[in-house]
Design a protein around this motif. Sequence first.
Motif, PDB file in Angstrom:
ATOM      1  N   SER A 172     -16.345   7.748  16.338  1.00 19.71           N
ATOM      2  CA  SER A 172     -16.092   6.297  16.370  1.00 19.71           C
ATOM      3  C   SER A 172     -14.925   5.935  15.459  1.00 19.71           C
ATOM      4  N   ARG A 173     -14.683   6.744  14.433  1.00 22.31           N
ATOM      5  CA  ARG A 173     -13.564   6.466  13.523  1.00 22.31           C
ATOM      6  C   ARG A 173     -12.261   7.074  14.056  1.00 22.31           C
ATOM      7  N   VAL A 174     -12.335   8.332  14.461  1.00 22.19           N
ATOM      8  CA  VAL A 174     -11.091   8.977  14.942  1.00 22.19           C
ATOM      9  C   VAL A 174     -10.535   8.221  16.152  1.00 22.19           C
ATOM     10  N   PHE A 175     -11.431   7.777  17.049  1.00 19.01           N
ATOM     11  CA  PHE A 175     -10.963   7.096  18.265  1.00 19.01           C
ATOM     12  C   PHE A 175     -11.126   5.579  18.178  1.00 19.01           C
ATOM     13  N   LEU A 216     -20.144  15.867   5.185  1.00 18.92           N
ATOM     14  CA  LEU A 216     -19.504  16.109   3.878  1.00 18.92           C
ATOM     15  C   LEU A 216     -18.292  15.229   3.596  1.00 18.92           C
ATOM     16  N   VAL A 217     -17.562  14.842   4.625  1.00 16.94           N
ATOM     17  CA  VAL A 217     -16.287  14.136   4.396  1.00 16.94           C
ATOM     18  C   VAL A 217     -16.288  12.745   5.039  1.00 16.94           C
ATOM     19  N   CYS A 218     -16.553  12.717   6.333  1.00 14.43           N
ATOM     20  CA  CYS A 218     -16.552  11.431   7.044  1.00 14.43           C
ATOM     21  C   CYS A 218     -17.968  10.861   6.956  1.00 14.43           C
ATOM     22  N   ALA A 219     -18.427  10.720   5.704  1.00 15.17           N
ATOM     23  CA  ALA A 219     -19.787  10.247   5.460  1.00 15.17           C
ATOM     24  C   ALA A 219     -19.816   8.727   5.605  1.00 15.17           C
ATOM     25  N   LYS A 221     -19.525   6.517   3.444  1.00 19.84           N
ATOM     26  CA  LYS A 221     -18.256   6.114   2.802  1.00 19.84           C
ATOM     27  C   LYS A 221     -17.259   7.242   3.091  1.00 19.84           C
ATOM     28  N   PRO A 222     -16.234   7.000   3.906  1.00 15.98           N
ATOM     29  CA  PRO A 222     -15.342   8.099   4.305  1.00 15.98           C
ATOM     30  C   PRO A 222     -14.423   8.548   3.172  1.00 15.98           C
ATOM     31  N   HIS A 223     -14.231   9.869   3.073  1.00 14.05           N
ATOM     32  CA  HIS A 223     -13.317  10.429   2.070  1.00 14.05           C
ATOM     33  C   HIS A 223     -12.052  10.900   2.790  1.00 14.05           C
ATOM     34  N   CYS A 224     -11.267   9.949   3.246  1.00 12.20           N
ATOM     35  CA  CYS A 224     -10.125  10.262   4.107  1.00 12.20           C
ATOM     36  C   CYS A 224      -9.083  11.121   3.391  1.00 12.20           C
ATOM     37  N   GLY A 225      -9.013  10.990   2.069  1.00 12.40           N
ATOM     38  CA  GLY A 225      -8.011  11.733   1.304  1.00 12.40           C
ATOM     39  C   GLY A 225      -8.170  13.237   1.422  1.00 12.40           C
ATOM     40  N   ARG A 226      -9.383  13.717   1.724  1.00 16.37           N
ATOM     41  CA  ARG A 226      -9.561  15.167   1.865  1.00 16.37           C
ATOM     42  C   ARG A 226     -10.030  15.544   3.271  1.00 16.37           C
ATOM     43  N   CYS A 227      -9.640  14.731   4.246  1.00 18.16           N
ATOM     44  CA  CYS A 227     -10.113  14.971   5.621  1.00 18.16           C
ATOM     45  C   CYS A 227      -9.060  15.707   6.456  1.00 18.16           C
ATOM     46  N   PRO A 228      -9.463  16.762   7.152  1.00 16.39           N
ATOM     47  CA  PRO A 228      -8.504  17.499   7.977  1.00 16.39           C
ATOM     48  C   PRO A 228      -8.039  16.702   9.205  1.00 16.39           C
ATOM     49  N   LEU A 229      -8.773  15.621   9.528  1.00 16.25           N
ATOM     50  CA  LEU A 229      -8.404  14.837  10.716  1.00 16.25           C
ATOM     51  C   LEU A 229      -7.635  13.565  10.365  1.00 16.25           C
ATOM     52  N   ALA A 230      -7.252  13.426   9.105  1.00 15.32           N
ATOM     53  CA  ALA A 230      -6.630  12.165   8.687  1.00 15.32           C
ATOM     54  C   ALA A 230      -5.399  11.816   9.521  1.00 15.32           C
ATOM     55  N   ALA A 231      -4.599  12.818   9.844  1.00  9.51           N
ATOM     56  CA  ALA A 231      -3.358  12.525  10.583  1.00  9.51           C
ATOM     57  C   ALA A 231      -3.632  12.059  12.015  1.00  9.51           C
ATOM     58  N   PHE A 232      -4.851  12.338  12.505  1.00 16.42           N
ATOM     59  CA  PHE A 232      -5.171  11.992  13.900  1.00 16.42           C
ATOM     60  C   PHE A 232      -6.077  10.765  14.000  1.00 16.42           C
ATOM     61  N   CYS A 233      -6.486  10.229  12.888  1.00 17.65           N
ATOM     62  CA  CYS A 233      -7.600   9.277  12.898  1.00 17.65           C
ATOM     63  C   CYS A 233      -7.118   7.837  13.052  1.00 17.65           C
ATOM     64  N   VAL A 234      -7.417   7.257  14.199  1.00 14.59           N
ATOM     65  CA  VAL A 234      -6.994   5.881  14.469  1.00 14.59           C
ATOM     66  C   VAL A 234      -7.669   4.923  13.494  1.00 14.59           C
ATOM     67  N   GLY A 235      -8.964   5.128  13.269  1.00 15.36           N
ATOM     68  CA  GLY A 235      -9.704   4.235  12.375  1.00 15.36           C
ATOM     69  C   GLY A 235      -9.071   4.194  10.995  1.00 15.36           C
ATOM     70  N   ARG A 236      -8.767   5.367  10.470  1.00 15.66           N
ATOM     71  CA  ARG A 236      -8.156   5.437   9.144  1.00 15.66           C
ATOM     72  C   ARG A 236      -6.790   4.750   9.157  1.00 15.66           C
ATOM     73  N   ASN A 237      -6.003   5.064  10.168  1.00 17.09           N
ATOM     74  CA  ASN A 237      -4.641   4.543  10.183  1.00 17.09           C
ATOM     75  C   ASN A 237      -4.567   3.062  10.522  1.00 17.09           C
ATOM     76  N   VAL A 240      -9.536   0.561   9.361  1.00 16.69           N
ATOM     77  CA  VAL A 240     -10.866   0.046   9.730  1.00 16.69           C
ATOM     78  C   VAL A 240     -11.948   1.127   9.671  1.00 16.69           C
ATOM     79  N   ALA A 241     -11.640   2.276   9.034  1.00 17.07           N
ATOM     80  CA  ALA A 241     -12.612   3.384   9.038  1.00 17.07           C
ATOM     81  C   ALA A 241     -13.967   2.945   8.499  1.00 17.07           C
ATOM     82  N   ASP A 242     -13.962   2.152   7.426  1.00 14.41           N
ATOM     83  CA  ASP A 242     -15.253   1.771   6.846  1.00 14.41           C
ATOM     84  C   ASP A 242     -15.984   0.723   7.678  1.00 14.41           C
TER      85      ASP A 242
HETATM   86  S1  SF4 Z   1      -9.713  10.269   8.241  1.00  8.19           S
HETATM   87 FE1  SF4 Z   1     -11.039   9.486   9.828  1.00  8.19          FE
HETATM   88  S2  SF4 Z   1     -12.376  11.191  10.356  1.00  8.19           S
HETATM   89 FE2  SF4 Z   1     -11.444  11.624   8.372  1.00  8.19          FE
HETATM   90  S3  SF4 Z   1     -12.875  10.842   6.823  1.00  8.19           S
HETATM   91 FE3  SF4 Z   1     -11.399   9.246   7.231  1.00  8.19          FE
HETATM   92  S4  SF4 Z   1     -12.359   8.028   8.794  1.00  8.19           S
HETATM   93 FE4  SF4 Z   1     -13.424   9.966   8.800  1.00  8.19          FE
END
Ligand code: SF4
Length: 393
Positions: A172-175, A216-219, A221-237, A240-242
């Motif tokens: 739901s966050r990545v897309f 562990l990461v996209c809990a 409370k998301p820890h986007c700073g250490r997420c391997p999907l950060a570059a692909f994540c629409v929610g983060r970018n 609106v991830a939270d």
């Molecule tokens: S970058 Fe996206 S998938 Fe990664 S932790 Fe943040 S919200 Fe979750």
Amino acid sequence: MSNMMKRATGQLFFPDIGPGNRFLPPEAHLPQLQRALLDWFAAHKRPLPWRASYSPYEVWISEIMLQQTRMERGVTYFKRWMKHFPDIQSLAAASEDEVLRLWEGLGYYARARHILSAARLVMTEHKGIFPSDPARIRALPGIGPYTAGAVASIAFGEKLPCIDANVERVLSRVFNIDTPVRQKPAAPKIRELALALVPEGRAREHNQAMMELGALVCAKKPHCGRCPLAAFCVGRNMGVADKRPVPGKKAAITPAVTATGILRRNGRIFLQKRLSGGVWGNLWEFPGGRVENNERPADAVIREFMEETGFAVTPVCKYGIIRHGYTTYKIAMHCFGLKLTESPCPPAPFPPPAHLASASSWRWAAPEEIADLPMPTPHRRLADMVSSAYAAH
Ligand code: SF4
């Protein structure tokens, strides 16, 4: 509109996220996304016990056990379970009481009853070998689409998605899915995306990686700073991830007040076995039930005992109130010590008349026997409370 994301004609427009930040739309970069996730999993996966062998039996038990259960607790129960039932053969030969006793405290006891039925079916229908075909796995008692996908992909490498709450949150966050994930239109979209993401030949690692990332990461409370999907994540970018996943309608919590009693006779305690349906089906309990409006708990326990067992009882002490939450209930259980009003003891009234039947069996149990009988958590707490009170005297 150039710097805003919008859904216009089904096409996504992404914002400028600043120098140094490279945004890669997930749909257009699936291979890179899959690779980033697998690399992360290889480096960060937890050494969970079922990951040593990935045997179908262990994967199956772990998947059922971890539903509605925190990982640390699940691992403790899993290790204890494997000591008692190291394989399907030993499980299939166990009694239901043994299985439920080991499950005690995990709740949703239908899961344990189904595990036992499924193990017996594997012995009789599959010659003791856990089936690898997803349709046959799905046909076993207690196995829904999630568990079938998990076992088929993790134990046998089938290209199937595995969608639990962690995976729903990540997707739901990545897309950037902006409607509740368990309802239409999001639910089928999540299934479609989860399947599309599974790389050929890597279903075992990929599905676990998605769940692990969510844990562990996209809990919450998301820890986007250490997420391997950060570059692909629409929610983060989109910032609106939270706010993802969008919460669905929550089931209302129903408070309930109950009254329960411990009836002793000749050093033994009266217990009854619940009927097989419901969340506490086939567990042993002290009789009792709901306190009605304007009724005193002490009067309720007298009434309940008469209705359920035919025994006329009198409260002699109150042990306290045990509070417990399960499914959508929050109960306050008033606990009494009881004696029989009539003396000598009337004959055991079981089986009760059909219109009153609330139990399938009963017994006068010695205190040491109670330790081996499966009980709902609040009744176990009452048993422990009473036995430590007696030990202290
Ligand atoms: S970058 Fe996206 S998938 Fe990664 S932790 Fe943040 S919200 Fe979750």
